[in-house]
Write an enzyme that holds these catalytic residues in place. Sequence first.
Site, PDB file in Angstrom:
ATOM      1  N   GLY B 376       0.793  -1.536  -0.416  1.00 29.85           N
ATOM      2  CA  GLY B 376      -0.006  -0.258  -0.279  1.00 29.85           C
ATOM      3  C   GLY B 376       0.606   1.735   0.214  1.00 29.85           C
ATOM      4  CG  HIS B 401       3.148  -2.380  -9.462  1.00 30.19           C
ATOM      5  ND1 HIS B 401       2.092  -1.283  -9.807  1.00 30.19           N
ATOM      6  CD2 HIS B 401       4.335  -1.445  -9.011  1.00 30.19           C
ATOM      7  CE1 HIS B 401       2.518   0.345  -9.628  1.00 30.19           C
ATOM      8  NE2 HIS B 401       4.002  -0.291  -9.117  1.00 30.19           N
TER       9      HIS B 401
END
Lengths: 138, 478
Positions: B376, B401
């Site tokens: 994140g 990704h």
Amino acid sequence: MTSPSRHWFDEHTGEVQLHLVAPTLAQLFEEAAKALGELMVERLAERTNTSVELVKLSAPDREALLVEWLNELIFRSETEHNVYGEAKVHRLSDTELEAEIRGRTPERLRTAVKAATYHRLKIASQENGYSATLILDV
Amino acid sequence: MAIPELKQVSEVVYELGREFRPDMHVPLRVFADAHLLAQLERDHSLEQLVNVCALPGITRQALGMPDMHEGYGFPVGGVAGTLLPDGVISPGGIGFDINCGVRLLASSLRFPDVEAELPSLVHELSRNIPTGYGRHGRLSLSPDELDRVLNEGCKYIVREKKLGVEEDLERIESLGSLTDADASKVSERAKQRGQDQLGTLGGGNHFMEVQRVDTVFDELAANRLGLAPDQLTVLIHSGSRGLGHQVCTDYVRVMDQALTGYKISIPDRQLACAPFSSRHGRDYFGAMCAAANFAWANRQVLAHRVRETFGRVLGGGANSRLSLVYDVAHNIAKIEQFGSQRLCVHRKGATRALGPSSPDIPAVYRGIGQPVFIPGSMGTASFVLVGTNAARDLSLNSACHGAGRALSRTAAKREVTGHVLRKELESRGIIVRCVSNAELAEEAPIAYKDVERVVDVVTRAGIARKVARLVPRGVLKG
């Protein structure tokens, strides 16, 4: 009367978009160096250690020459540990450039620039000079 | 581009037909929900994916992952396969940071048992891991040693330099060593740029994070990956540094000048390319593989520095053992077989996601799937997933990704100031090491899409499934 050279950075989600405006093509290239130096280091002019280096480049057209120019400054910044915010273009055509650059050694980089790209790259002639837009990968 | 042009083909998959623009050879597909789709309308990523559809030899569809955002050439989160032998390879489809990727290390320690040591641990990591312009702690290499890194990747670092253990190798994508690498195709300028950068994190969005396993969604898979609730983990995000950047710069120039000779016309000069089978194509692939090996070696050295630091701060032996869970590339081109088709799969800001029955994943993960990491933004959760067999047909064995940027760096700094963000993170018990508040603000959570939403789309699309959720406790920003 011609307007002075200027540059500004524009919104781009992932990278940095650079706009350049200058009375002559040579000044456009000099302004590009100034913009790159400003992006890389805060208050670059206050750094006292300086080196003066010569650059000779060639490329198939003036857009490619602008990319080559910025990529040369990025390469030298990384390998010489200097940032080159000042340049004097001695000779310039659509395919060749000779310039003197002044490097200063920063304590740290504000923005690490990976490369100049061809994406949406355009150099345009306009009233009172030239303008260019390009994306830098940061 | 207007979103209504896209046709919904399933719950979270949208398509744009090749009739949209005459130069498109294939349709494009985007994985998104309504919210993520609306975010795409604000930048040029869809237009960039349309350009990808015009690459000579592209087959099936150009794909946009749920974290897709505007880049240059390909959008970030773009995936495309070109049919070999003559489909093209494009350096702009991989990007300047070749094999930028993520590596996850799992500690034998539980977070609550070492929480008191966290400040000194993060402090020592910041001293031992060079970030930004920093070069201390790097691995000094002779020219011959650098060539061996380029040709052999992690195998050289582990077996000759003894930085790591043999078990690390099988838990790295392609064993951390692409055999098509050719150091002789990497320019002296690229080698000069990378000479003193092995073992450095770099700047920009690169980071290292000390984390706690917050939630386990799939106990069986988590167990096989060596993850359990409350466990301490370390995530490393870095790439091939200046060496990879220069390889891309060199070959974009070469291919730009070769386009006319190959009679290739492309809508964006940054997509300069050459047939994979051509001399230019093969040279670039050899150099790209070498740069990818450099990146894997870089993350191996960084992981070694983390292990050293854990040993110093938390004591040696089993107490500070850090096992490698997996290491994945997210800017790379790979040659992969899909049925009778041999494709050059470009992944630009996208992760390979192989299903449980793939022979190309480590034996320890067979029957589970290849680990996929979706970090994140700073201060938000990261996810561990595993690929599915369905990803093969759905997404060319690819997943996203990261969370994906939603705001430019300038816009992020308008929305949040660095010192406020630093205080907010610290109030949540997250220790942050970043020299500049302005740079901190550029990577603020508000600048990124909601990672929970992105992961939700990945799982609803069926291209990977959730295993664990990790929350940050210490962040070292590059």
